[in-house]
Design a protein around this motif. Structure first.
Motif, mmCIF file in Angstrom:
data_model
loop_
_atom_site.group_PDB
_atom_site.id
_atom_site.type_symbol
_atom_site.label_atom_id
_atom_site.label_comp_id
_atom_site.label_asym_id
_atom_site.label_seq_id
_atom_site.Cartn_x
_atom_site.Cartn_y
_atom_site.Cartn_z
ATOM 1 N N ASP A 48 -3.815 17.844 -13.216
ATOM 2 C CA ASP A 48 -4.103 18.434 -11.905
ATOM 3 C C ASP A 48 -3.401 17.653 -10.798
ATOM 4 O O ASP A 48 -2.772 18.235 -9.920
ATOM 5 C CB ASP A 48 -5.616 18.472 -11.665
ATOM 6 C CG ASP A 48 -5.976 19.207 -10.392
ATOM 7 O OD1 ASP A 48 -5.501 20.347 -10.214
ATOM 8 O OD2 ASP A 48 -6.710 18.634 -9.567
ATOM 9 N N ARG A 49 -3.492 16.355 -10.861
ATOM 10 C CA ARG A 49 -2.833 15.527 -9.838
ATOM 11 C C ARG A 49 -1.310 15.649 -9.956
ATOM 12 O O ARG A 49 -0.612 15.775 -8.947
ATOM 13 C CB ARG A 49 -3.248 14.070 -9.972
ATOM 14 C CG ARG A 49 -2.646 13.217 -8.881
ATOM 15 C CD ARG A 49 -3.185 11.825 -8.862
ATOM 16 N NE ARG A 49 -2.633 11.117 -7.706
ATOM 17 C CZ ARG A 49 -2.723 9.819 -7.531
ATOM 18 N NH1 ARG A 49 -3.382 9.076 -8.400
ATOM 19 N NH2 ARG A 49 -2.182 9.260 -6.473
ATOM 20 N N ARG A 51 0.467 18.083 -11.002
ATOM 21 C CA ARG A 51 0.934 19.390 -10.523
ATOM 22 C C ARG A 51 1.128 19.388 -9.010
ATOM 23 O O ARG A 51 1.908 20.160 -8.486
ATOM 24 C CB ARG A 51 -0.080 20.478 -10.856
ATOM 25 C CG ARG A 51 0.052 21.076 -12.196
ATOM 26 C CD ARG A 51 -0.891 22.282 -12.317
ATOM 27 N NE ARG A 51 -1.355 22.394 -13.671
ATOM 28 C CZ ARG A 51 -2.504 21.922 -14.133
ATOM 29 N NH1 ARG A 51 -3.355 21.311 -13.346
ATOM 30 N NH2 ARG A 51 -2.824 22.058 -15.393
ATOM 31 N N HIS A 52 0.382 18.543 -8.323
ATOM 32 C CA HIS A 52 0.362 18.547 -6.861
ATOM 33 C C HIS A 52 1.339 17.583 -6.206
ATOM 34 O O HIS A 52 1.698 17.763 -5.054
ATOM 35 C CB HIS A 52 -1.047 18.206 -6.355
ATOM 36 C CG HIS A 52 -2.010 19.307 -6.552
ATOM 37 N ND1 HIS A 52 -2.723 19.435 -7.701
ATOM 38 C CD2 HIS A 52 -2.350 20.336 -5.763
ATOM 39 C CE1 HIS A 52 -3.490 20.513 -7.601
ATOM 40 N NE2 HIS A 52 -3.278 21.068 -6.446
ATOM 41 N N GLU A 53 1.726 16.543 -6.927
ATOM 42 C CA GLU A 53 2.548 15.523 -6.274
ATOM 43 C C GLU A 53 3.313 14.688 -7.288
ATOM 44 O O GLU A 53 2.897 14.543 -8.431
ATOM 45 C CB GLU A 53 1.685 14.605 -5.409
ATOM 46 C CG GLU A 53 0.579 13.900 -6.173
ATOM 47 C CD GLU A 53 -0.403 13.176 -5.280
ATOM 48 O OE1 GLU A 53 -0.262 13.197 -4.047
ATOM 49 O OE2 GLU A 53 -1.336 12.574 -5.824
ATOM 50 N N ARG A 102 3.605 16.961 2.074
ATOM 51 C CA ARG A 102 2.732 18.104 1.749
ATOM 52 C C ARG A 102 3.403 19.428 2.124
ATOM 53 O O ARG A 102 3.300 20.410 1.400
ATOM 54 C CB ARG A 102 1.373 17.975 2.448
ATOM 55 C CG ARG A 102 0.557 16.851 1.906
ATOM 56 C CD ARG A 102 0.173 17.108 0.466
ATOM 57 N NE ARG A 102 -0.314 15.881 -0.138
ATOM 58 C CZ ARG A 102 -0.245 15.610 -1.423
ATOM 59 N NH1 ARG A 102 0.287 16.455 -2.259
ATOM 60 N NH2 ARG A 102 -0.704 14.486 -1.885
ATOM 61 N N GLU A 106 4.314 22.340 -0.597
ATOM 62 C CA GLU A 106 3.849 23.721 -0.467
ATOM 63 C C GLU A 106 4.993 24.722 -0.383
ATOM 64 O O GLU A 106 4.805 25.890 -0.697
ATOM 65 C CB GLU A 106 2.955 23.866 0.765
ATOM 66 C CG GLU A 106 1.589 23.260 0.576
ATOM 67 C CD GLU A 106 0.656 23.594 1.727
ATOM 68 O OE1 GLU A 106 0.808 24.661 2.339
ATOM 69 O OE2 GLU A 106 -0.236 22.764 1.983
ATOM 70 N N LEU A 120 3.266 27.048 -6.261
ATOM 71 C CA LEU A 120 1.933 26.781 -6.787
ATOM 72 C C LEU A 120 1.000 27.920 -6.425
ATOM 73 O O LEU A 120 1.056 28.443 -5.312
ATOM 74 C CB LEU A 120 1.372 25.486 -6.198
ATOM 75 C CG LEU A 120 2.034 24.191 -6.629
ATOM 76 C CD1 LEU A 120 1.473 23.029 -5.820
ATOM 77 C CD2 LEU A 120 1.850 23.948 -8.098
ATOM 78 N N GLN A 124 -4.082 25.857 -6.220
ATOM 79 C CA GLN A 124 -3.526 24.584 -6.660
ATOM 80 C C GLN A 124 -2.669 23.911 -5.592
ATOM 81 O O GLN A 124 -2.138 22.841 -5.818
ATOM 82 C CB GLN A 124 -2.667 24.788 -7.919
ATOM 83 C CG GLN A 124 -3.480 25.175 -9.108
ATOM 84 C CD GLN A 124 -2.609 25.392 -10.319
ATOM 85 O OE1 GLN A 124 -1.401 25.278 -10.276
ATOM 86 N NE2 GLN A 124 -3.243 25.723 -11.438
ATOM 87 N N ARG A 125 -2.546 24.533 -4.432
ATOM 88 C CA ARG A 125 -1.718 23.947 -3.387
ATOM 89 C C ARG A 125 -2.403 22.731 -2.782
ATOM 90 O O ARG A 125 -3.627 22.657 -2.701
ATOM 91 C CB ARG A 125 -1.425 24.974 -2.297
ATOM 92 C CG ARG A 125 -0.529 26.053 -2.810
ATOM 93 C CD ARG A 125 -0.114 26.993 -1.728
ATOM 94 N NE ARG A 125 0.525 28.142 -2.361
ATOM 95 C CZ ARG A 125 0.665 29.294 -1.793
ATOM 96 N NH1 ARG A 125 0.266 29.491 -0.555
ATOM 97 N NH2 ARG A 125 1.250 30.285 -2.442
ATOM 98 N N PRO A 126 -1.616 21.734 -2.362
ATOM 99 C CA PRO A 126 -2.212 20.529 -1.753
ATOM 100 C C PRO A 126 -3.141 20.897 -0.606
ATOM 101 O O PRO A 126 -2.847 21.799 0.183
ATOM 102 C CB PRO A 126 -0.985 19.762 -1.252
ATOM 103 C CG PRO A 126 0.130 20.221 -2.130
ATOM 104 C CD PRO A 126 -0.174 21.669 -2.422
ATOM 105 N N ARG A 131 -9.970 18.967 -6.036
ATOM 106 C CA ARG A 131 -9.064 18.132 -6.818
ATOM 107 C C ARG A 131 -9.773 16.928 -7.386
ATOM 108 O O ARG A 131 -9.174 15.945 -7.709
ATOM 109 C CB ARG A 131 -7.891 17.672 -5.948
ATOM 110 C CG ARG A 131 -7.017 18.809 -5.541
ATOM 111 C CD ARG A 131 -5.851 18.337 -4.742
ATOM 112 N NE ARG A 131 -5.225 17.188 -5.388
ATOM 113 C CZ ARG A 131 -4.404 16.372 -4.770
ATOM 114 N NH1 ARG A 131 -4.110 16.550 -3.527
ATOM 115 N NH2 ARG A 131 -3.866 15.360 -5.400
#
Length: 132
Positions: A48-49, A51-53, A102, A106, A120, A124-126, A131
């Motif tokens: 999960d983390r 996927r975001h960054e 960020r 996005e 995303l 799931q977007r920041p 999260r």
């Protein structure tokens, strides 16, 4: 925890892959791998983390994400890059760098090298969804 620092990125994203390839040109010894192929549990992080960054795993095992990961990567390089990393870590600049990171995260599917697959899903977007 690891001998070399590790840069973990989204291998399904064209923009992220191009960015990781640029990072490989920096004067630093590191491992670069996609989160899809990494043993994330061994790095004490989650899909999960990842996927975001982008993630930077220091040899100590500490995990940095997003703009902080970029700053730590730069601090690890040979001069003059550590200066840029220190600037990105400065309090006011750090806040701005995180906001820019960020925004890029996005909108990465719209950027050069990005594809619709980079987008995303909304949840799931920041800054959206849970999260924890």
């Amino acid at each position: 925890m690891t001998e070399l620092p590790v840069l973990i990125y989204d291998g399904d994203c064209g923009f992220c892959t191009r960015s990781a390839r640029l990072a490989e040109r920096l004067p630093v010894r590191m491992r670069v791998q996609t989160w899809q192929e990494a043993d994330l549990a061994a790095y004490r992080t989650t899909a999960d983390r990842a996927r975001h960054e982008v993630l930077w795993v220091a040899p100590s095992g500490r995990v940095f994400g997003g703009a902080a990961a970029v700053a730590e990567l730069l601090k690890t390089c040979r001069p003059p890059w550590p200066v840029a990393g220190a600037v990105l870590s400065a309090p006011v600049v750090r806040t701005l760098a995180e906001w820019v990171y960020r925004w890029v995260a996005e909108n990465r599917y719209r950027l050069p090298g990005g594809t619709p697959a980079c987008r995303l899903p909304e949840e799931q977007r920041p800054g959206r969804g849970d999260r924890s």
